[in-house]
Scaffold this active site. Structure first.
Site, PDB file in Angstrom:
ATOM      1  CG  PHE A  38      32.823  17.955  14.390  1.00  0.00           C
ATOM      2  CD1 PHE A  38      32.988  19.202  13.794  1.00  0.00           C
ATOM      3  CD2 PHE A  38      33.309  16.832  13.706  1.00  0.00           C
ATOM      4  CE1 PHE A  38      33.608  19.328  12.536  1.00  0.00           C
ATOM      5  CE2 PHE A  38      33.921  16.956  12.466  1.00  0.00           C
ATOM      6  CZ  PHE A  38      34.060  18.200  11.877  1.00  0.00           C
ATOM      7  CG  PHE A  95      19.074   5.737  13.200  1.00  0.00           C
ATOM      8  CD1 PHE A  95      18.517   5.619  14.459  1.00  0.00           C
ATOM      9  CD2 PHE A  95      19.766   6.908  12.899  1.00  0.00           C
ATOM     10  CE1 PHE A  95      18.624   6.644  15.393  1.00  0.00           C
ATOM     11  CE2 PHE A  95      19.882   7.938  13.825  1.00  0.00           C
ATOM     12  CZ  PHE A  95      19.309   7.802  15.083  1.00  0.00           C
ATOM     13  CG  ASP A 142      20.566  20.541   7.299  1.00  0.00           C
ATOM     14  OD1 ASP A 142      21.133  20.624   6.193  1.00  0.00           O
ATOM     15  OD2 ASP A 142      20.440  19.464   7.922  1.00  0.00           O
ATOM     16  CG  ASP A 179      16.605  12.031  11.163  1.00  0.00           C
ATOM     17  OD1 ASP A 179      16.608  12.410  12.339  1.00  0.00           O
ATOM     18  OD2 ASP A 179      16.809  12.805  10.198  1.00  0.00           O
ATOM     19  CG  ASP A 180      15.095  11.024   5.779  1.00  0.00           C
ATOM     20  OD1 ASP A 180      15.847  11.660   6.545  1.00  0.00           O
ATOM     21  OD2 ASP A 180      15.455  10.638   4.652  1.00  0.00           O
ATOM     22  NE  ARG A 201      20.584  19.144  16.145  1.00  0.00           N
ATOM     23  CZ  ARG A 201      20.311  18.222  15.190  1.00  0.00           C
ATOM     24  NH1 ARG A 201      19.809  17.047  15.512  1.00  0.00           N
ATOM     25  NH2 ARG A 201      20.530  18.519  13.926  1.00  0.00           N
ATOM     26  CE  LYS A 206      21.407  12.409   6.064  1.00  0.00           C
ATOM     27  NZ  LYS A 206      20.471  13.510   5.960  1.00  0.00           N
ATOM     28  CG  ASP A 258      22.044  15.972   3.179  1.00  0.00           C
ATOM     29  OD1 ASP A 258      21.214  15.196   3.675  1.00  0.00           O
ATOM     30  OD2 ASP A 258      21.954  17.210   3.275  1.00  0.00           O
ATOM     31  CG  ASP A 283      23.057  18.642   9.852  1.00  0.00           C
ATOM     32  OD1 ASP A 283      23.144  18.371   8.637  1.00  0.00           O
ATOM     33  OD2 ASP A 283      21.976  18.623  10.475  1.00  0.00           O
ATOM     34  CE  LYS A 295      17.515   9.410  20.164  1.00  0.00           C
ATOM     35  NZ  LYS A 295      17.466  10.613  19.327  1.00  0.00           N
TER      36      LYS A 295
HETATM   37  C1  GPP Z   1      22.098  13.942   9.846  1.00  0.00           C
HETATM   38  O1  GPP Z   1      21.331  14.498   8.871  1.00  0.00           O
HETATM   39  C2  GPP Z   1      23.529  13.952   9.414  1.00  0.00           C
HETATM   40  C3  GPP Z   1      24.505  14.489  10.127  1.00  0.00           C
HETATM   41  C4  GPP Z   1      24.231  15.072  11.443  1.00  0.00           C
HETATM   42  C5  GPP Z   1      25.915  14.474   9.594  1.00  0.00           C
HETATM   43  C6  GPP Z   1      26.455  15.840   9.419  1.00  0.00           C
HETATM   44  C7  GPP Z   1      27.792  15.756   8.823  1.00  0.00           C
HETATM   45  C8  GPP Z   1      28.719  16.733   8.773  1.00  0.00           C
HETATM   46  C9  GPP Z   1      30.014  16.444   8.152  1.00  0.00           C
HETATM   47  C10 GPP Z   1      28.479  18.071   9.338  1.00  0.00           C
HETATM   48  P1  GPP Z   1      20.077  15.429   9.167  1.00  0.00           P
HETATM   49  O2  GPP Z   1      20.385  16.808   8.697  1.00  0.00           O
HETATM   50  O3  GPP Z   1      18.876  14.750   8.638  1.00  0.00           O
HETATM   51  O4  GPP Z   1      19.986  15.428  10.767  1.00  0.00           O
HETATM   52  P2  GPP Z   1      18.922  16.258  11.610  1.00  0.00           P
HETATM   53  O5  GPP Z   1      17.556  15.842  11.113  1.00  0.00           O
HETATM   54  O6  GPP Z   1      19.168  15.800  13.027  1.00  0.00           O
HETATM   55  O7  GPP Z   1      19.248  17.696  11.380  1.00  0.00           O
HETATM   56 MG    MG Z   2      19.999  18.642   9.740  1.00  0.00          MG
HETATM   57 MG    MG Z   3      16.705  14.767   9.531  1.00  0.00          MG
HETATM   58 MG    MG Z   4      21.649  17.689   7.306  1.00  0.00          MG
END
Ligand code: GPP
Ligand code: MG
Ligand code: MG
Ligand code: MG
Length: 347
Positions: free
Chosen positions: A90, A231, A99, A235-236, A104, A192, A166, A95, A50
């Protein structure tokens, strides 16, 4: 009157920056096939989102100046904006590995593309390096050059400690719901997400305009950190209640044992029986256990709880914005513009 940028205008700046970055790599006589790899990684991981973070740099500069930007001003501000997108690229490439994410921006995560695999880790490092290559090329003689460099370094560290918390709060092999708390949650999301996504673009705009006074930076932080926290709560919420077609990714928080806003809310209202259901199903790496948790979230009416939270929090944030002191050149419109972009978002 300020003028807001469009994604098309903003994206039109990127090819020039890619050219600069490739030219820089070629100075080290990097063989052509690897230059091509770098180019593919830059395009695949930086374009296609976005660009809210990136576009908010030229938007903020225009709002601070209360006028549309000249071509040169736009290029400079958009270049700073693209650096926030490189930082984001990056983080996201890394991430998604951490995760174990699947998609993505509607496509397989970079590390999951068959030809990429763990080369993605090095690609992530190179996306970060690109920030400093561009900073040096375009801002070396800006009076705030060192402040800009230090800002990127500090915000990167802040994001990394948030990510650390996290990850360590979500061990794969030891599921213990007692590990979660709203205090821990707040720390995680502020670091984060909020610093790099909300504070950074505005701090960049303030430095760019040479009005990054301690008072302006502090006011920006005091409003943008709560905005960033809101925000990440969205996302959560969207991780479970959003549509993958809208958010461009498949939620993984339940299976990943994440200290998410939803599980914290569930724990605060669950009966002992419902807590037992969570204990038996949260953080397990299979769809059946995940479905049980999803059903519990529905029974607990977490969707409505989120909507009530959103209304209340947005009201409080609006009040903070109204109280902005504009005497040193900061403008409340900068914050209003951010809020209007994310309020009730579905993606
Ligand atoms: C989003 O969390 C957080 C980040 C993208 C920060 C990552 C930091 C690093 C140092 C690698 P998330 O996992 O909830 O995002 P998403 O839901 O988009 O995967
Ligand atoms: Mg993630
Ligand atoms: Mg998330
Ligand atoms: Mg994450």
């Amino acid at each position: 009157m300020a003028k807001t940028t469009t994604l098309k205008e903003f994206e039109s700046v990127f090819p020039k920056l890619v050219e600069d970055l490739l030219e820089h790599a070629q100075k080290y006589k990097l063989p052509a096939e690897f230059v091509a790899w770098y180019k593919a990684s830059l395009n695949a991981n930086t374009i296609g989102g976005k660009c809210n973070r990136g576009m908010s740099v030229p938007d903020s500069v225009s709002l601070l100046l209360e006028k549309p930007l000249s071509e040169e001003e736009y290029f400079q501000a958009a270049t700073l904006g693209w650096m926030t997108e490189l930082l984001q690229a990056f983080f996201l490439v890394s991430d998604d590995i951490m995760d174990s994410s699947i998609t993505r921006r509607g496509a397989p995560c970079w590390y999951r593309q068959p030809h990429v695999g763990m080369v993605a880790i090095n690609d992530a490092f190179m996306l970060e390096s690109a920030i400093y290559t561009l900073l040096k090329k375009y801002f070396r003689s800006h009076p705030q050059y060192i402040e800009l460099v230090e800002l990127f370094h500090e915000v990167t560290f802040q994001t990394e400690i948030g990510q650390l918390c996290d990850l360590l709060t979500a061990p794969e092999d030891k599921i213990d719901l007692n590990n979660f708390s709203m205090t821990k949650y707040q720390f995680i999301v502020i670091y984060k997400t909020a610093y790099y996504s909300f504070y950074l673009p505005v701090a960049l705009a303030l430095h760019h305009q040479n009005i990054a006074t301690p008072k302006n930076l502090k006011q920006a932080e005091d409003i943008l950190i709560p905005l960033g926290e809101y925000f990440q709560i969205q996302d959560d919420y969207l991780d479970n209640f959003g549509l993958p077609e809208h958010i461009g990714k498949i939620g993984t928080d339940i299976m990943d044992n994440k200290c998410s806003w939803l599980v914290n809310q569930a724990l605060s209202i669950a009966t002992p029986e419902q807590r037992k259901i969570l204990e038996d199903n949260y953080g397990r790496k299979n769809k059946e256990n995940e479905a049980v948790v999803k059903k519990l979230y529905a029974d607990l009416k977490l969707e409505q709880l989120y909507k009530d939270y959103e209304e209340k929090r947005v009201g409080e944030i609006r009040k903070m914005i109204d109280e902005t002191d504009e005497s040193e050149g900061l403008k409340k419109t900068v914050f209003e513009s951010f809020l209007s972009k994310i309020y009730k978002r579905s993606k």
